[in-house]
Write an enzyme that holds these catalytic residues in place. Structure first.
Site, short mmCIF file in Angstrom:
data_model
loop_
_atom_site.label_atom_id
_atom_site.label_comp_id
_atom_site.label_asym_id
_atom_site.label_seq_id
_atom_site.Cartn_x
_atom_site.Cartn_y
_atom_site.Cartn_z
N LYS A 1 0.87 -1.18 0.00
CA LYS A 1 0.00 0.00 0.00
C LYS A 1 0.91 1.23 0.00
CE LYS A 1 -3.73 2.53 0.79
NZ LYS A 1 -4.59 2.77 -0.39
N LEU B 1 1.39 5.32 0.71
CA LEU B 1 0.86 6.46 1.46
C LEU B 1 1.32 7.74 0.79
CD1 LEU B 1 -0.51 5.76 4.27
CD2 LEU B 1 1.39 6.99 5.28
N HIS C 1 13.58 11.29 -2.37
CA HIS C 1 13.91 10.21 -1.45
C HIS C 1 15.27 10.37 -0.77
CE1 HIS C 1 10.40 7.89 -2.56
NE2 HIS C 1 10.68 8.13 -3.84
N LYS D 1 17.32 12.28 2.08
CA LYS D 1 17.07 13.10 3.26
C LYS D 1 17.92 14.37 3.21
CE LYS D 1 16.17 8.85 5.78
NZ LYS D 1 16.82 7.77 6.55
N ARG E 1 23.12 -0.65 9.41
CA ARG E 1 24.41 0.06 9.51
C ARG E 1 24.17 1.39 10.21
NH1 ARG E 1 22.63 4.15 6.32
NH2 ARG E 1 21.38 3.47 4.56
#
Lengths: 456, 154, 456, 154
Positions: free
Chosen positions: C201, C203, C235, C237, C292
């Site tokens: 699914k 989001l 994707h 950060k 890690r």
């Protein structure tokens, strides 16, 4: 909260205050002398005003010029930092007369605690431990000799208005005491305009431990635990840490409590430091109270999480202390090394000049408070402090290991600094075991046949 | 004839000592080397407040330094403020200014008032000549060393 | 404890590991490629060994060369850092075969949690919340379409071996799902050598929240609370913080507990991060486990006081975790901004080249983890991350104010970096209110008519 | 004749671009300006492992760079290690070395073994000439790109 404050200082503490004010949303006005025209900290101020030529007597110590700058910049308050006018009660009075908030204690509280004799009297009332000694200024050499024979030699003659090692004389016998009184009095008269001196028992072999206190304008006080500043050279602190290693928790608690109570009774608003000597049996004896933020305030910030400089601004603006005493907790251990532009090979003479290489350390638990960078020329007119390297670790051992690593990474060229000396101290057993007293660095340096640089 | 080794030595000297300018002349030739640094403008001399090359306020330092170069060339002198405060051109709000462009001044001529801490301080010319330009406006906040007037000396 | 370890990485994480090892008294051997010959971090290693030319496929990814270096340098263990070989179970196996300790989980635990499908199965057993979706790899497009219609669109196709956004496709309908499966599978085959994909699914409007866990070799685990990494671009950060703002303490506690239990049951020794998406109702859904140390580990170090990289070394050396769960407490709030050498005006293309000016920020609560300095030339062969600016404050508001100030002080020239973007983000209401989802930065950038630089 | 404006421009270029050397020549004159920076040695080219100017190990980079300059001038070539490992001059502990100073090599001549991960890799000369010098000792740990032999080409 204030909308704009003036910073009546320079260098790292000016930058420290800019950073604190900026986070509070308060604009900053920095005054500067002609020698500081290129000071990197001025870039971060909202406004800068030149107030005079290089000598501090013609700039940073000129109350009239600073007040004029405050008036034309329309500030609400003045932060004095440390040194210069920070402990000048007259300056605090002038600020009050001009309706500018002085960020620090009232002139009355400053006078009460800043004068060493009246401070001793305050301490007696709150059972803050003091040395046996004079209750009043020395009136005659004969009286002093009589008192000294009662409390036993060695004794120390201190200027009532003094600080930082000036106006002090140690006497091991009557002859030295008699000559010491007149010498110290003359020195004090010249340095502070007040020749009053007094007598105290002198401790040969002691550690320097101090308590950080904050008081607000509503009568609340907080003690932020203790710091150890035993690592000194000629009464100038070189390494400071928090908490003081190896101190019995009950003694720490009792002394800190009495110190906070003394600050509260003095009606004191702002940051204060109550300095003590501590003997081998962990008996404390008060030295003096510093009525301003200390150079070494960061180590307390690191272990308590409280921003002391921000608090001084908040307190001056009338805000209450943000925490209760029971909410102040210690985490880990912090050490500060003062990075001075001095040549340890040549008796620590100041090293003004151009910095061409400046490579700071970094990583976890490493904080650097400095106003310098590559391309900055250190002026000869002021203090040699060019930065404070502060580390925080889970315990003292980790903090020392971290400081060793940070000092290894730190490169400043071509001027000489205290970095090599600090590298050496971090490996000295006396430091790592906290088995030291305020003379240990001088003994180490004396015992060298060669210079420090060769040993590190 | 230009001596290369000498030139090289001078360049090394320039870098080693952080010089900002080097002049080299021989019978035929003149070489000017300038070296602008990133973080650091050349330090100004901290001289007395009244001089041809008086320090200028920081925020407009570059512009005013450029201006003062012209001034030096054109033979003008500055009257710089000896204190921090507020500039007043006249003794009273409705009064005539002490001096305007074209006024002749002697060393004792009062050229303006600077108010600092509620006290009005008379500033004297301390030089002789003709006022070429008034550099600040009535009521301006002024720094120590800030140029107030340009004077063409007698 | 080990006497010597090899660091199979470069840049800031290599320096981070050097710092950790140095404090533990462990010698470091750094391998490097020819492009990193002048890497400033190499100065701080006890030994350096060149292992190949610039392309990582010929140097940092060459298992044979790294093992050879480990053998000639006679190290006890290898720290892989993040990226490169950090999540390569085969590398961990080779280390074991060569009797060199791999500083990280066993190949078995890494395989179990690193593979997204088997990880989902682990999570089910410890009631760690997961998205509805496939239990096994997608066998046929028809099966996938059937499952998607059960759980409802949109769905996401993910590579079982994937990570970092590669091998992913979002499908809002059947046609997109069919094409997405084959595209994701091809991409995954190319990137990870494993084309298995599965369905979950999807989001649209979620925050990224992750739990940091440490496990030792004695079956103990600690959860070090959560981090929010919602501020992403494609994707990747950009900003991370700890703790995640506004999360209900009970939900936080329950999710962290289940994550720690999953790590414990996997027999996992080392640092692990369990990543989740969190919807507006604060329901959590596991994304994956990173086996890690993470780029963003410093924010957790700042709020817990635990040195995560040191712990990875201690754990690999067989030491037990130093604390009990109840002794791990949160203090304040921490934010990290990733400083990438990228040009935000030109679609964030990497900006290799010479750094001539590098003026780092400093002062209280400011930490900088960087391997660069003035005079360093950023090579084009590797990641664009040149530093991590981390701040710590008493609360999120203070941390944001501190980050704003630090970003203002931070100067890097002439290469372009993400600093201006971060300055802008710190003033964005969506960030300051934590009223955001993982697409908010992309929406902000799209909504600009002009470039970021003009706005900041 | 030396053009001053051109020289100034070159100096500005030098500073702006952080150049370490500038050569300027005209019919009468030549000027060389060098500007060494404090924090940063000039980047070495990352070329293939076998070449006259192969990168040398970091810890002795300065010394070896100096050496290789001489080498380039003297027309020698290096054989550099294509891998990380342990250098063996001979096939067995008691055996004779594959090559010594004075040995003649062809591209296929095995010059040494490098052991990596328990595997002994034969290293070939990949050039023709005479061994001038063996740069490493039996049993030495060697890096990628480390020079092993100096060869005087045929």
């Amino acid at each position: 909260m204030f909308s704009r404050i003036l910073i009546a200082n320079r260098g790292e503490i000016a930058l420290r205050i800019i950073r604190a004010a900026r986070e509070l949303g308060v604009e900053t006005v920095c005054v500067y002398s002609e020698a500081d025209r290129e000071g990197p900290w001025l870039e971060f101020a909202d406004r800068t005003i030149c107030i005079g030529p290089a000598p501090s007597s013609e700039s940073y110590l000129r109350i009239d010029r600073i007040i004029s700058a405050a008036e034309i910049a329309n500030v609400d308050a003045i932060h004095p930092g440390y040194g210069f006018l920070a402990e000048n009660a007259h300056f605090a009075e002038v600020c009050r007369d001009c309706h500018i908030e002085f960020i620090g204690p009232s002139p009355e509280a400053m006078g009460l605690l800043g004068d060493k004799l009246s401070c001793r009297q305050m301490a007696t009332r709150t059972r803050t431990p003091i040395f046996p000694g004079s209750k009043d200024p020395i009136k005659s050499q004969d009286d002093a000799v009589k008192l000294a024979s009662e409390i036993g030699y060695p004794v120390i003659v201190k200027a009532s208005a003094g600080g930082g090692g000036r106006g002090m004389r140690i006497a091991h016998n009557e002859a030295a005491l008699r000559s010491g009184i007149s010498a110290a009095s003359k020195e004090a008269e010249a340095a502070f305009g007040n020749g009053a001196v007094y007598l105290e028992k002198f401790l040969e072999d002691a550690r320097h431990v101090e308590i950080q206190v904050l008081g607000d304008k509503r009568g609340n006080v907080l003690q932020l635990f203790d710091r150890d500043c035993t690592s000194q050279r000629r009464h100038q602190k070189l390494v400071e840490e928090a908490p003081a290693p190896g101190v019995d928790p009950k003694k720490r608690e009792a002394v800190a409590k009495s110190a906070a109570e003394m600050i509260r009774r003095a009606g004191y608003a702002g940051a204060a430091t109550v300095e003590f000597l501590m003997d081998r049996d962990q008996n404390f004896y008060m030295l003096e109270v510093n009525t301003r933020v200390q150079v070494e305030h960061p180590v307390t910030e690191m272990v308590t999480g409280i921003d002391i400089v921000k608090e001084t601004i908040r307190i001056a603006a009338g805000e209450p202390l943000p925490l209760k005493q029971r909410e102040v907790t210690l985490r880990g251990h912090s050490i500060e090394c003062r990075i001075n532009a001095e040549d340890p090979d040549k008796g620590f003479i100041p090293q003004p000049g151009l910095i061409t290489e400046f490579s700071p350390p970094g990583g976890p638990g490493v904080r650097l408070d400095t106003h310098v960078r590559a391309g900055y020329r250190i002026p000869s007119a002021y203090d040699s402090l060019i930065g404070k390297l502060i580390v925080h670790g889970a315990d003292r051992e980790e903090a020392i290991a971290r400081m060793r690593g940070a000092l290894k990474e730190f490169k400043i060229a071509p001027i000489k600094t205290t970095i090599p000396l600090h590298r050496r101290l971090m490996d000295e057993r006396q430091f790592t075991d906290a088995d030291f007293d305020i003379h240990y660095i001088e003994r180490l340096l004396k015992s060298d046949n060669s210079d420090v640089a060769q040993k590190v | 004839m230009l001596d290369i080794r000498k030139l090289k030595e001078l360049v090394r000297l320039m870098v080693a000592n952080d010089l900002t300018e080097l002049d080299l002349r021989d019978s035929e030739e003149q070489v000017t080397l300038r070296r602008h640094r990133l973080n650091h403008a050349p330090p100004l001399d901290a001289g007395p407040a009244l001089e041809a090359e008086a320090p200028s306020p920081r925020d407009t330092a570059a512009a005013r330094t450029a201006a003062s170069a012209t001034i030096a060339a054109s033979g003008l002198t500055k009257i710089a403020s000896p204190m921090v405060g507020t500039f007043y051109a006249a003794a009273s709000p409705d009064g005539a200014p002490f001096v305007t462009a074209g006024s002749v001044v002697e060393p004792d001529t009062v050229v303006c008032l600077v108010e600092a801490m509620k006290i009005f301080n008379e500033i004297k010319a301390e030089c002789s000549g003709t006022v070429e330009k008034v550099l600040v406006k009535n009521g301006d906040a002024i720094e120590f060393g800030e140029p107030l007037f340009l004077i063409r000396p007698k």
